[in-house]
Write an enzyme that holds these catalytic residues in place. Structure first.
Site, short mmCIF file in Angstrom:
data_model
loop_
_atom_site.label_atom_id
_atom_site.label_comp_id
_atom_site.label_asym_id
_atom_site.label_seq_id
_atom_site.Cartn_x
_atom_site.Cartn_y
_atom_site.Cartn_z
N HIS A 1 0.82 -1.22 0.00
CA HIS A 1 0.00 0.00 0.00
C HIS A 1 0.86 1.27 0.00
CE1 HIS A 1 -3.79 -2.18 0.61
NE2 HIS A 1 -3.07 -2.99 1.37
N ASN B 1 -10.27 -3.02 2.49
CA ASN B 1 -9.97 -2.99 1.05
C ASN B 1 -11.25 -2.70 0.28
OD1 ASN B 1 -7.17 -3.58 0.97
ND2 ASN B 1 -7.57 -5.75 1.29
#
Ligand code: NDP
Length: 485
Positions: A62, A135
């Protein structure tokens, strides 16, 4: 620089970090006009030394992200499930910051790639920070954290070429069949969202709610986009990645600057504590959803993003999302992946930002923080002055409060390393997803699989085909045909 940023009046005097005025910021000090530089030009050396240290370690996963501030407003009463004050009354507003990211790429990588998107929110509640770090998909590739670093290595670069490798992806996925559910979402249209405002977010894990009567419920969080789901085709995404690799970051920033604030409706699925023992699916398996017909969505409130950050590094690069940040009334569950994340996120932040990362302005809770942690690198907040540094003590230091104890959780069985064997269960939900897609989306899904799998050795293709077949025989046949097998 913001375009409308106009400084007024006389500019401030430039100084060194020590506060001394700088007489010349264009010409370094040298011994004679054409001579070597002088060591005593501390402004020059401070500038070079600070510049060398501008980058902090990027997130291992990420790394590329965009963020913004916003507000969460309660629209429905769920106090019978959770005593968390964030939900205490209809109309209540809580400030938040959200960060959205791709998973695999580095900090400068293209936004419009086929990848899962991180969907992380830090709610600054009056009882402390609640971070929901999810997510844009309701499931994940694995259900045991022992596999996490191996899985992420498959998404990174090969040791010898420094290139990403679809062989690594498919080798791993074909050997870890519980990944098929997430792989199906990844290769579906939703694998490349048309910007952050057009994707859903999911807490993904099962969490727990605890109400004022100390009853526990298992809960799943769903943020449904109010802008509608929109995705890029592979071709559109490839073109944009070449022309404007920061498309998603720009899109979010510009929308918010124009006052076009994106919104999501938060809903929850609720399971009474004891139903987990008999439910048809293991509710703590991160590769599974709870079908809506079993646990319908219950509306909770609206999240709106309405303010851009003023400094990306301070507020987005340094924001430290962490699922171990929770508040009374919201808690963990036996989900093995969640258990591991409650350790690993804080651990990553201690390494990346330093042990005092929670005191940085973007991470600092609005609620009062009182404890006996002291010192450490970059302690920049006064370090609790002369207050007492141990507990128990006789000097009014902070003390535990047993009213915040959670009800005990019933656990059974022996401590052991439990294999969670692959069963038909791992193929039913991906098959359900395939079957609910309209024919044109099924076509694109099959084509995306064929395009990617045709680059990998036949023995891996054959292993994957077996999984597709178990999920849905038509789907398996179609990919096989596309691969010429
Ligand atoms: P439902 O018909 O009640 O729900 C189907 C869900 O699938 C909707 O949430 C829909 O999202 C979502 N969906 C549609 N297309 C895609 C896609 N390409 N990628 C990911 N999600 C998509 O059925 P069930 O609850 O029984 O679930 C059936 C299957 O749907 C599951 O096996 C799972 O794969 C998938 N799914 C289920 C979710 C759940 O929490 N139950 C959540 C998301 C997906 P939307 O409403 O936005 O159109």
């Amino acid at each position: 620089m913001k375009k409308n940023d106009k400084s007024e009046g006389k500019p401030k005097t430039l100084t060194t970090q020590g506060g001394a005025p700088v007489p010349d910021n264009q010409n370094s000090l040298s011994a004679g006009e054409r001579g070597p530089l002088l060591m005593q030009d501390v402004h020059l050396f401070e500038k070079m030394a600070h510049f060398n240290r501008e980058r902090i370690p990027e997130r291992v996963v990420h790394a590329k992200g965009a963020g913004a501030y916003g507000t969460f407003t309660v629209t429905n009463d769920i106090t019978k499930y959770s005593k968390a004050k964030i939900f205490s009354e209809i109309g209540k507003k809580t400030e938040l910051i959200a960060r959205f990211s791709t998973v695999a790429g580095e900090r400068g990588s293209a936004d419009t790639v086929r990848d899962v998107r991180g969907f992380a929110i830090k709610f600054y509640t009056e009882e402390g920070n609640w971070d929901l770090v999810g997510n844009n998909t309701p499931v994940f590739f694995i259900r045991d954290p022992l596999k996490f670093s191996d899985f992420i290595h498959t998404q990174k670069r090969e040791p010898h070429t420094n290139l990403r490798s679809q062989i690594m992806w498919w080798d791993f996925w074909s050997l870890v069949p519980e990944s098929l559910h997430q792989v199906t979402i990844l290769f579906s249209d939703r694998g490349i969202p048309r910007g952050i405002p057009h994707m859903n977010g999911y807490g993904s894990h099962t969490y727990s709610f605890i109400n004022a009567k100390d009853e526990r419920f298992w809960v799943k969080f769903h943020f449904k986009t109010m802008q509608g789901i929109k995705n890029f085709t592979q071709q559109e995404a490839d073109e944009i990645a070449g022309k404007d690799p920061d498309w998603t970051t720009r899109d979010l920033y510009e929308r918010i600057e124009k006052g076009n604030f994106p919104k999501w409706e938060l809903s929850v699925q609720i399971m009474p504590e004891l139903e987990a023992e008999s439910y048809r699916w293991n509710p703590f398996d991160l590769t599974k959803v709870w079908p809506h017909k079993d646990y319908p969505l219950i509306k909770v409130g609206i999240m709106e993003l309405n303010r851009n950050v003023s400094n990306y590094f301070a507020e987005v690069e340094q924001v430290a999302m962490d699922p171990s940040n929770k508040v009374p009334g919201i808690s963990y569950s036996p989900d093995k992946m969640l258990q591991a994340r409650t350790f690993s996120y804080a651990d990553a932040h201690r390494y990346r930002l330093g042990v005092n990362y929670q005191s940085l302005p973007v991470n600092k809770p609005k609620a009062m923080v009182s404890n006996y942690h002291r010192d450490g690198h970059m302690r920049f907040d006064g370090n609790y002055g002369d207050s007492v540094i141990y507990e128990p003590n006789s000097f009014s230091g902070p003390q535990q409060n047993t009213s915040f104890k959670e009800p005990p959780l019933k656990i059974s069985g022996n401590a052991d390393a439990y294999n969670q064997p692959t069963t038909d269960d791992d193929f039913i939900q991906p098959g359900n997803l395939y079957r609910l897609m309209p024919p044109d989306e099924q076509d694109r899904l099959v084509q995306n699989f064929v395009n990617s799998l045709k680059t990998v050795p036949k023995f891996i293709q054959e292993r994957m085909l077996k999984h597709f077949h178990k999920a849905d025989s038509t789907w398996g046949d179609r990919v096989a045909k596309g691969l010429g097998i």
